[in-house]
Design a protein around this motif. Sequence first.
Motif, PDB file in Angstrom:
ATOM      1  N   ILE A 145       6.060   4.942 -16.836  1.00 43.52           N
ATOM      2  CA  ILE A 145       5.967   3.811 -17.731  1.00 43.52           C
ATOM      3  C   ILE A 145       4.343   3.275 -17.697  1.00 43.52           C
ATOM      4  O   ILE A 145       3.615   3.015 -16.523  1.00 43.52           O
ATOM      5  N   THR A 146       3.825   3.492 -18.932  1.00 41.58           N
ATOM      6  CA  THR A 146       2.356   2.863 -19.032  1.00 41.58           C
ATOM      7  C   THR A 146       2.390   1.768 -19.937  1.00 41.58           C
ATOM      8  O   THR A 146       3.126   1.825 -20.909  1.00 41.58           O
ATOM      9  N   PHE A 147       1.185   1.046 -19.823  1.00 43.84           N
ATOM     10  CA  PHE A 147       0.909   0.073 -20.713  1.00 43.84           C
ATOM     11  C   PHE A 147      -0.614  -0.171 -21.021  1.00 43.84           C
ATOM     12  O   PHE A 147      -1.369   0.300 -20.194  1.00 43.84           O
ATOM     13  N   TYR A 148      -1.121  -1.110 -21.968  1.00 45.17           N
ATOM     14  CA  TYR A 148      -2.374  -1.070 -22.076  1.00 45.17           C
ATOM     15  C   TYR A 148      -2.901  -2.455 -21.213  1.00 45.17           C
ATOM     16  O   TYR A 148      -2.474  -3.534 -21.555  1.00 45.17           O
ATOM     17  N   ASP A 149      -3.643  -2.354 -20.124  1.00 45.75           N
ATOM     18  CA  ASP A 149      -3.864  -3.222 -19.203  1.00 45.75           C
ATOM     19  C   ASP A 149      -4.387  -4.567 -20.008  1.00 45.75           C
ATOM     20  O   ASP A 149      -4.157  -5.554 -19.368  1.00 45.75           O
ATOM     21  N   PRO A 150      -5.629  -4.449 -20.686  1.00 43.87           N
ATOM     22  CA  PRO A 150      -6.163  -5.489 -21.085  1.00 43.87           C
ATOM     23  C   PRO A 150      -5.157  -6.598 -21.783  1.00 43.87           C
ATOM     24  O   PRO A 150      -5.290  -7.907 -21.659  1.00 43.87           O
ATOM     25  N   ASP A 151      -4.275  -6.210 -22.732  1.00 43.57           N
ATOM     26  CA  ASP A 151      -3.253  -6.965 -23.243  1.00 43.57           C
ATOM     27  C   ASP A 151      -2.194  -7.584 -22.261  1.00 43.57           C
ATOM     28  O   ASP A 151      -1.995  -8.750 -22.283  1.00 43.57           O
ATOM     29  N   PHE A 152      -1.955  -6.915 -21.200  1.00 39.77           N
ATOM     30  CA  PHE A 152      -1.176  -7.341 -20.244  1.00 39.77           C
ATOM     31  C   PHE A 152      -1.925  -8.426 -19.455  1.00 39.77           C
ATOM     32  O   PHE A 152      -1.183  -9.604 -19.034  1.00 39.77           O
ATOM     33  N   HIS A 153      -3.018  -8.215 -19.216  1.00 36.34           N
ATOM     34  CA  HIS A 153      -3.865  -9.423 -18.349  1.00 36.34           C
ATOM     35  C   HIS A 153      -4.116 -10.457 -19.330  1.00 36.34           C
ATOM     36  O   HIS A 153      -3.889 -11.564 -18.975  1.00 36.34           O
TER      37      HIS A 153
END
Length: 240
Positions: free
Chosen positions: A167-175
């Motif tokens: 599973i991957t996600f866009y880290d800047p949005d997560f932070h």
Amino acid sequence: GRTNCCAKMCVIGVHTDGGMRDLIVVPAHKLHRSATLTLDQLALVETLGIGAHAVDRAAIEPGEWALVIGAGPIGLATMQFAQAAGGRVIALDVNPVRLSFCREKLHVAEAVFAGEAAADQIRAITGGDLPTAVFDATGNAASMMGAFHFAASGARVVYVGLVLSDITFYDPDFHRKEISLLATRNARAADFKRIIALMESGEIETTPWITHRAEACDLPAEFPGWLEPESGVLKAVVSF
């Protein structure tokens, strides 16, 4: 006390041979009795346990918007316990029949078709924001990765379904949103006791869930048809 994710956990039917037999021996303290529930109701307790534990992990607060992605049995259980916790539930699915079930049988606050306009619809429902609790009960990698798009700032995203891939996600949005990502697995003995009590009181209703039945001797002929989406199976009961 985290028996649901013990390093040495052994579940009958998963890690050892199952209980589809006339007699099975288990420690008495592993049993959860009810003097009033029917066998049909008791057969659904384990399924409900997964949803109940997921909602506990999210710590839903009264009045909070909770999005449940996937209206299969696990998603429906999650919806029911999110409602019991006081959450305002939005169901999201690609199956219009399942969405109708959510509206008519579970009386969810909103039911949204999982199309291109879903995020805008959910934002409108929540008054311009997004849900602060997002549960993905699909077991689909693309859906699980997309769950972050439906989460408000400070939201909790709970993976209820399991997928055997990365599973991957866009880290800047997560932070940027300071999202909390939670996994949930199985249920604990305390969850089972609470579920049985809620079913006995009538707060959790499972009658509409059972859509198909078969005798054990008829199962080989019936089962292939149950796998077809058009059959409309939600939960099927096999009688011995």
